[in-house]
Design an enzyme around this catalytic site. Structure first.
Site, PDB file in Angstrom:
ATOM      1  N   GLU A 131      34.326  34.102  38.866  1.00 12.18           N
ATOM      2  CA  GLU A 131      35.237  34.537  39.918  1.00 12.18           C
ATOM      3  C   GLU A 131      36.394  35.407  39.372  1.00 12.18           C
ATOM      4  O   GLU A 131      36.821  36.349  40.039  1.00 12.18           O
ATOM      5  CB  GLU A 131      35.768  33.285  40.638  1.00 12.18           C
ATOM      6  CG  GLU A 131      36.643  33.544  41.845  1.00 12.18           C
ATOM      7  CD  GLU A 131      36.068  34.533  42.866  1.00 12.18           C
ATOM      8  OE1 GLU A 131      34.856  34.506  43.120  1.00 12.18           O
ATOM      9  OE2 GLU A 131      36.857  35.334  43.395  1.00 12.18           O
TER      10      GLU A 131
ATOM     11  N   HIS B  12      36.344  37.555  36.958  1.00 12.00           N
ATOM     12  CA  HIS B  12      35.876  38.938  36.778  1.00 12.00           C
ATOM     13  C   HIS B  12      35.794  39.641  38.131  1.00 12.00           C
ATOM     14  O   HIS B  12      36.104  40.831  38.245  1.00 12.00           O
ATOM     15  CB  HIS B  12      34.491  38.957  36.127  1.00 12.00           C
ATOM     16  CG  HIS B  12      34.466  38.475  34.712  1.00 12.00           C
ATOM     17  ND1 HIS B  12      33.936  37.259  34.345  1.00 12.00           N
ATOM     18  CD2 HIS B  12      34.920  39.044  33.567  1.00 12.00           C
ATOM     19  CE1 HIS B  12      34.045  37.111  33.040  1.00 12.00           C
ATOM     20  NE2 HIS B  12      34.641  38.167  32.539  1.00 12.00           N
TER      21      HIS B  12
END
Ligand code: PAF
Length: 279
Positions: A35, A37
Site C-alpha cells: 500500500e 508504494h
C-alpha cells in the site's frame, strides 16, 4: 500500461510524451509492492501527466548478501498492482541492462550519507545514489516521488540530483503505517507472527519520545529511555535513535527547528527503520 525492460524502449516512450509536452513522474521501487508504494504512485499521478514505476532489486545497495538473497520478489503481483493504480509505464530492467559488463561508475554522496544508516550499512547509499542517478537519466522524469520512511535516502537523492544538475524535483510522500503504527515496508513480510506484534513498538516508542522532546524533556534522556524500551520489548539491537534537523539532517540537541527523530533497530532477521516529526 506499457512495460519496458530495456532503456531504449523506455526512452522511446518517454520521448513521445515529451514531444507532446507532458510532465513525467517516476516512482523508483525494488518491487514487493504494498500500500505504501501505491501511495507514491497516487501522488505521482496527481503531480504529473504520465507516471513511470520502476522495479529493480538493485544489488549494489545491499551490503549484506543474505539480505539481497532474501529480498521478497513478487513481479507478477507488482505489475498487476501498478497497472490497477493507473501507472502508464512499468520499467523492469534485468540486472545486465542496468549494469552491463565492465560497469565501472559509482555515484557517492558524501556528508549526508555518512552517518545514521550510512554508518551501519557501508556502501548502501553509494548503491542507491548510483542506481537512482541512472534511473533519473534513463527516464528524464520531471519529478520523482520518494517515501519519507527512508528519510535519509530522500536527502541523499535530493543532494545527488542537485550536485549533478539533474533537472528533477524530489517530492516527499508521508510514511504509510499499519493500523498499529508500524511503517509499511517490504521487509515486514519476513517478520514472524511474534516479531510482527513487537515491531509496532518501534513507531510507538518514537512517537512517545517525540512527544516528550516537544514537551521539553532533555533529548539525551528521552533517547536513552526509548533505547531501553526497545531492548526490553525484544529488539535484538538498536543501531541508532537520533534527533536531526528536517532540512539537512544536522544533529540536534534540542528541537529548536523542525526536526525528526530517526531510528533503526534489529528484530529477528529484519532491520527496521522509521522516523517521526518532532512538532
Ligand atoms: O527505496 C527503495 O526501494 C530503493 O532504495 C530505491 C530508491 C528504489 C533504489 O533502488
Amino acid at each position: 500500461m506499457k512495460t519496458a525492460t530495456t532503456v531504449a524502449a523506455l526512452r522511446e516512450t518517454v520521448a513521445g510524451w515529451k514531444r507532446e509536452g507532458l510532465r513525467v513522474a517516476v516512482v523508483p521501487t525494488m518491487g514487493a509492492l504494498h500500500e505504501a508504494h501505491l501511495a507514491l504512485v497516487r501522488l505521482a499521478r496527481a503531480r504529473a501527466d504520465r507516471t513511470i514505476v520502476t522495479i529493480f532489486v538493485n544489488p549494489k545497495q545491499f551490503n549484506d548478501p543474505a539480505d539481497l538473497a532474501n529480498y521478497p520478489r513478487t513481479e507478477a503481483n507488482d505489475a498487476a498492482m501498478v497497472e490497477a493504480e493507473g501507472a502508464d509505464l512499468l520499467f523492469a530492467p534485468a540486472p545486465g541492462e542496468m549494469y552491463p559488463e565492465n560497469f565501472s561508475t559509482a555515484v557517492s554522496v558524501t556528508k549526508v550519507s555518512e552517518d545514521l544508516c550510512g554508518k551501519h550499512r557501508p556502501g548502501h547509499f553509494d548503491g542507491v545514489a548510483t542506481v537512482v542517478a541512472k534511473l533519473f537519466n534513463q527516464t528524464q522524469a520531471d519529478i520523482a516521488v520518494f517515501g519519507e520512511k527512508d528519510f535519509q535516502q530522500m536527502h541523499v537523492v535530493r543532494r545527488m540530483a542537485r550536485d549533478l544538475d539533474i533537472p528533477i524535483t524530489i517530492v516527499p510522500c508521508p510514511t504509510v503505517r499499519e493500523a498499529d503504527g508500524l511503517a509499511m515496508s517490504s521487509r515486514n513480510a519476513r517478520l514472524s507472527a511474534d516479531d510482527r506484534r513487537t515491531a509496532a513498538q518501534l513507531s510507538q516508542t518514537l512517537f512517545e519520545a517525540a512527544r516528550r522532546i516537544a514537551a521539553g524533556d532533555p533529548v539525551h534522556s528521552v533517547i536513552a529511555v526509548a533505547h531501553r524500551r526497545l531492548m526490553k520489548n525484544g529488539f535484538r539491537s538498536v543501531d541508532y535513535i537520533e534527533l536531526r534537523a528536517e532540512a539537512d539532517l544536522r544533529p540536534l540537541t534540542t528541537a529548536s527547528e523542525p526536526a525528526r527523530l530517526l531510528a533503526a533497530a534489529h528484530l529477528g532477521p529484519v532491520r527496521l527503520i522509521d522516523n517521526v516529526p518532532v512538532k
